[in-house]
Design a protein around this motif. Structure first.
Motif, mmCIF file in Angstrom:
data_model
loop_
_atom_site.group_PDB
_atom_site.id
_atom_site.type_symbol
_atom_site.label_atom_id
_atom_site.label_comp_id
_atom_site.label_asym_id
_atom_site.label_seq_id
_atom_site.Cartn_x
_atom_site.Cartn_y
_atom_site.Cartn_z
ATOM 1 N N ASP A 142 0.799 -1.235 0.025
ATOM 2 C CA ASP A 142 -0.242 -0.041 0.043
ATOM 3 C C ASP A 142 0.939 1.402 -0.128
ATOM 4 O O ASP A 142 0.475 2.159 -0.701
ATOM 5 C CB ASP A 142 -0.953 0.029 1.223
ATOM 6 N N GLU A 143 2.004 1.384 1.103
ATOM 7 C CA GLU A 143 2.603 2.382 0.709
ATOM 8 C C GLU A 143 3.442 2.563 -0.493
ATOM 9 O O GLU A 143 3.681 3.621 -0.875
ATOM 10 C CB GLU A 143 3.745 2.259 2.114
ATOM 11 N N LEU A 144 3.847 1.455 -1.095
ATOM 12 C CA LEU A 144 4.609 1.507 -2.223
ATOM 13 C C LEU A 144 3.945 2.114 -3.293
ATOM 14 O O LEU A 144 4.542 2.843 -4.129
ATOM 15 C CB LEU A 144 5.324 0.112 -2.410
ATOM 16 N N TYR A 145 2.718 1.598 -3.565
ATOM 17 C CA TYR A 145 1.874 2.162 -4.751
ATOM 18 C C TYR A 145 1.353 3.562 -4.060
ATOM 19 O O TYR A 145 1.414 4.265 -5.174
ATOM 20 C CB TYR A 145 0.745 1.253 -4.711
ATOM 21 N N GLU A 146 1.166 3.927 -2.770
ATOM 22 C CA GLU A 146 0.791 5.220 -2.633
ATOM 23 C C GLU A 146 2.128 6.332 -3.137
ATOM 24 O O GLU A 146 1.919 7.266 -3.541
ATOM 25 C CB GLU A 146 0.608 5.361 -1.071
ATOM 26 N N TRP A 147 3.399 5.702 -2.657
ATOM 27 C CA TRP A 147 4.347 6.604 -3.064
ATOM 28 C C TRP A 147 4.761 6.670 -4.545
ATOM 29 O O TRP A 147 4.844 7.584 -5.181
ATOM 30 C CB TRP A 147 5.661 6.013 -2.419
ATOM 31 N N LEU A 148 4.642 5.409 -5.044
ATOM 32 C CA LEU A 148 5.022 5.334 -6.591
ATOM 33 C C LEU A 148 4.026 5.898 -7.660
ATOM 34 O O LEU A 148 4.316 6.590 -8.437
ATOM 35 C CB LEU A 148 5.428 3.850 -7.081
ATOM 36 N N PHE A 149 2.825 5.207 -7.438
ATOM 37 C CA PHE A 149 1.793 5.753 -8.393
ATOM 38 C C PHE A 149 1.055 6.846 -7.751
ATOM 39 O O PHE A 149 0.884 7.910 -8.711
ATOM 40 C CB PHE A 149 0.920 4.447 -8.424
ATOM 41 N N ALA A 150 0.239 6.877 -6.713
ATOM 42 C CA ALA A 150 -0.573 7.966 -6.167
ATOM 43 C C ALA A 150 0.450 9.394 -6.116
ATOM 44 O O ALA A 150 0.012 10.425 -6.617
ATOM 45 C CB ALA A 150 -1.088 7.640 -5.006
ATOM 46 N N ARG A 151 1.687 9.225 -5.652
ATOM 47 C CA ARG A 151 2.417 10.068 -5.309
ATOM 48 C C ARG A 151 2.936 10.717 -6.721
ATOM 49 O O ARG A 151 3.175 12.049 -7.033
ATOM 50 C CB ARG A 151 3.445 9.901 -4.222
ATOM 51 N N GLY A 152 3.185 9.736 -7.527
ATOM 52 C CA GLY A 152 3.979 10.246 -8.866
ATOM 53 C C GLY A 152 2.836 10.880 -9.688
ATOM 54 O O GLY A 152 3.234 11.957 -10.323
ATOM 55 N N ALA A 153 1.536 10.227 -9.645
ATOM 56 C CA ALA A 153 0.482 11.021 -10.586
ATOM 57 C C ALA A 153 0.206 12.301 -9.806
ATOM 58 O O ALA A 153 -0.208 13.241 -10.545
ATOM 59 C CB ALA A 153 -0.835 9.983 -10.153
ATOM 60 N N ARG A 154 0.209 12.358 -8.556
ATOM 61 C CA ARG A 154 0.140 13.841 -8.005
ATOM 62 C C ARG A 154 1.148 14.836 -8.513
ATOM 63 O O ARG A 154 0.830 15.961 -8.718
ATOM 64 C CB ARG A 154 0.113 13.720 -6.547
ATOM 65 N N LEU A 155 2.296 14.252 -8.442
ATOM 66 C CA LEU A 155 3.524 15.105 -8.847
ATOM 67 C C LEU A 155 3.492 15.559 -10.642
ATOM 68 O O LEU A 155 3.533 16.673 -10.936
ATOM 69 C CB LEU A 155 4.964 14.202 -8.851
ATOM 70 N N ILE A 156 2.838 14.386 -11.047
ATOM 71 C CA ILE A 156 2.572 14.900 -12.856
ATOM 72 C C ILE A 156 1.730 15.733 -12.862
ATOM 73 O O ILE A 156 1.616 16.786 -13.255
ATOM 74 C CB ILE A 156 2.378 13.436 -13.454
ATOM 75 N N GLY A 157 0.553 15.649 -12.008
ATOM 76 C CA GLY A 157 -0.518 16.608 -12.133
ATOM 77 C C GLY A 157 -0.386 18.020 -11.483
ATOM 78 O O GLY A 157 -0.587 18.867 -12.165
#
Length: 642
Positions: free
Chosen positions: A567-582
């Motif tokens: 959960d933390e990995l996906y939060e950091w890699l995908f959710a956080r990555g998506a937020r950074l891209i956004g």
């Protein structure tokens, strides 16, 4: 045959009609009207499914279109049914479990303001799953596939005032979209190369494409059928919550308990297992795909069983148990033991529904408390719930003579005899999984129903058995949780499925008692007994040890308790990555380029140009004359130059 075709239509359409009536006219018919219309609809569907099963057993099958939705050249996109032994079995299991969940919901959701809406959703869910299992082509399969995903999103987030429920439903929706992208690519490849979406046509022509390769990357050839099967299996990984797309299923416990049972027992999460079994003629032509399926299932079966041992939320323990059991089914598919995998799907549907609904009964009595550390000693207050949950736990642990033993042992035998690459690793994982299965199953039973009561005095004073609308489905589901395994002979060893799936597992069968005696000679049963015994020792005798063990293992226990950090990995890699891209697109693209350069920039450019022009619009005649003179000079220069 005309009468049977009508019956085929009745099975999915009656629950759909019930969903429409309860959803659109819920206020007019009231709460009682909503549950009666949907329960009767699913009951009719279940009765029709039983009649169809008996008809199929007499040798009558059906494969044909109901109507053509779209024609494009030689390609016909149709809505149709494939009614064979695999379909008929799934129809009976889905409608029976759904009927029990509908009845149970009357008691569980009695005080919920969204009562009619919930019945509409679960009836619609039943329709979607039936359309999926009855389909005869990939188009309808995809429709049912997406429909169960959509309705599950609505059901997981049913209590939409809870932020955790909104997050869980969104998480389930997004993770499933990842798997569905692969699934859609697989279907697209089938249409591109086979020119049809009809199952039997694709299966008949599949051997022709056995050696066909495609280049996903220049210079690297891949077998077409391996790519198709792996893409289809990615869809199954999302829907059936296999590693690493498993993270949505535990969080889906935020939904009401009846839908937890419906999603995790016989419907949505088993859709991927059913799909791979249905596609067995394709998977059998790709050893690579079978090996991938087996390895993914083995990792899921063991890792999720280990996580279940560390959980204290009663529903999450059962959710991780579901993940582990789905891993067993997936490994069976990878070992080409499709009959054993579907048989475990059937037995699991019954005993897992018992466990979920039993947990819901406990939650009702505990005033919606789900932490097992605040329970204990409930068996004297809730004897029916205790007995049925105990039956479900024994079946889940794979102990004879209950249903889970037969299906689980058949899978282990098939994997042990398999020659698929990775079979040795898979057998090791499943064997350890049996041990942890016994441990977490009886940890739940002992923590919840045995020992001293750990709830507050007010809760203890009001403890009582759940009403009959809750306990009746528990009892009715507990019966097949005991006896369904005794059908192992005809279903697994005696060719029940016929030509509906590829039969590659042919073991010896000396009757039910002979199978049990044979099982007692092998390691799996004793691993399950060892796990059960350890649970009894840790949670009945030495209740101080679990905490000491957790402290002793420190970081390792913390890692497992955090679900291996996915959960933390996906939060950091995908959710956080998506937020950074956004954020980058917002600040760099929207604010800087669109607002700054295009919108505000054009306005500034017009303003600057206007300010320059304004210098020549002063109102003085001599300035106009001077400007005209300059203009004449410039025009003369350009004319003379050309």
């Amino acid at each position: 045959m005309i009468a049977m075709k009508t019956l085929y239509l009745i099975v999915p359409l009656v629950p759909l009609a019930g969903a429409v009536i309860a959803g659109l006219f819920g206020r007019a018919i009231g709460r009682a009207g909503a549950h009666w219309v949907t329960i009767l609809a699913v009951a009719v569907s279940f009765a029709a499914s039983c009649v169809i099963l008996l008809d199929v057993l007499q040798g009558h099958e059906f494969h044909g279109a109901v109507y053509t939705w779209l024609s494009s050249g030689s390609t016909r996109l149709e809505i149709g049914f494939l009614i064979d032994r695999l379909t008929a079995l799934m129809m009976v299991v889905v409608t029976f479990v759904s009927l029990m969940v509908h009845i149970y919901t009357v008691g569980y959701m009695a005080d919920d303001p969204g009562y009619q809406r919930f019945f509409s959703y679960i009836s619609l869910f039943t329709f979607s799953m039936l359309m999926l299992v009855m389909s005869n082509n990939f188009l309808q399969l995809f429709f049912g596939w997406e429909a169960v995903g959509l309705v599950s999103y609505l059901l997981i987030g049913f209590w939409y005032t809870r932020p955790s429920a909104i997050y869980a439903s969104l998480k389930a929706f997004l993770v499933n979209r990842v798997g569905d992208f692969g699934f859609l690519l697989g279907i697209a490849l089938i249409l591109a190369h086979f020119g049809t979406l009809d199952y039997r046509t694709v299966f008949a022509h599949a051997p022709v494409f056995a050696g066909t390769t495609i280049e996903l990357f220049p210079g690297h050839g891949w077998l077409l059928l391996s790519v198709i099967c792996i893409c289809l299996f990615i869809g199954a990984m999302g829907k059936s919550a296999q590693f690493p797309l498993h993270v949505w299923l535990p969080d889906s416990m935020e939904g009401p308990t009846p839908i937890s049972a419906l999603i995790h027992a016989a419907t949505m999460v088993t859709a991927g297992i059913f799909m791979v079994a249905r596609m067995s003629p394709l998977f059998e032509l790709s050893p690579t795909a079978l090996s991938v399926v087996m390895m993914i299932g083995a990792i899921t079966a063991l890792s999720m069983a280990i996580v279940a041992v560390t959980q204290y939320d009663i529903k999450r323990v059962i959710a991780y148990s579901t993940l582990s059991q789905l891993g067993y089914m997936t490994v069976a598919l990878g070992a080409s033991a499709y009959s054993a995998g579907i048989f475990h799907l059937m037995t699991h549907a019954f005993f897992k529904a018992v466990l979920f609904l039993g947990a819901g009964s406990v939650i009702i009595a505990m005033h919606h408390e789900q932490d097992m550390r605040r329970m204990g000693g409930l068996r004297k207050y809730m004897p029916i719930t205790y007995a049925t949950v105990l039956i479900g736990a024994i079946a889940n642990a794979g102990l004879p003579p209950f249903a889970g033993f037969f299906s689980k042992d058949a899978i282990l035998e098939a994997v042990q005899a398999s020659h698929t690459a990775g079979a040795g690793f898979a057998y090791f994982c499943l064997l350890l999984g049996v041990f942890f299965g016994g441990l977490y199953s009886f940890r739940l039973v002992f923590y919840t129903f045995h020992g001293e009561p750990r709830m507050d005095a007010h809760t203890r004073e009001h403890l009582r058995e759940s009403p009959w609308v809750v306990t009746l489905p528990l009892v009715l589901l507990a019966i097949p949780s005991i006896a369904a395994g005794w059908l192992i002979g005809p279903v697994v060893f005696e060719g029940y499925f016929g030509s509906s799936i590829v039969q590659q597992f042919h073991g010896e069968f000396d009757g039910v008692w002979g199978f049990m005696l044979h099982g007692l000679e092998g390691a799996p049963v004793w691993f399950g007994i060892a796990g059960t015994a350890l649970a009894g020792y840790l949670y009945l005798v030495r209740t101080d040890l679990p905490k000491k063990i957790a402290i002793a293992f420190g970081p390792l226990y913390a890692l497992v308790d955090r679900k291996f950090g996915f959960d933390e990995l996906y939060e950091w890699l995908f959710a956080r990555g998506a937020r950074l891209i956004g954020t980058g697109l917002w600040k760099g693209g929207d604010q800087a380029v669109i607002d700054g350069a295009v919108v505000n920039g054009s306005a500034r450019l017009v303003g600057w140009f206007a300010s320059v022009i304004r210098l020549f619009q002063s109102g003085y005649v001599y300035q106009y004359a001077f400007t005209m003179l300059i203009g004449v000079v410039l025009l003369t220069y350009f004319f003379l130059k050309t």
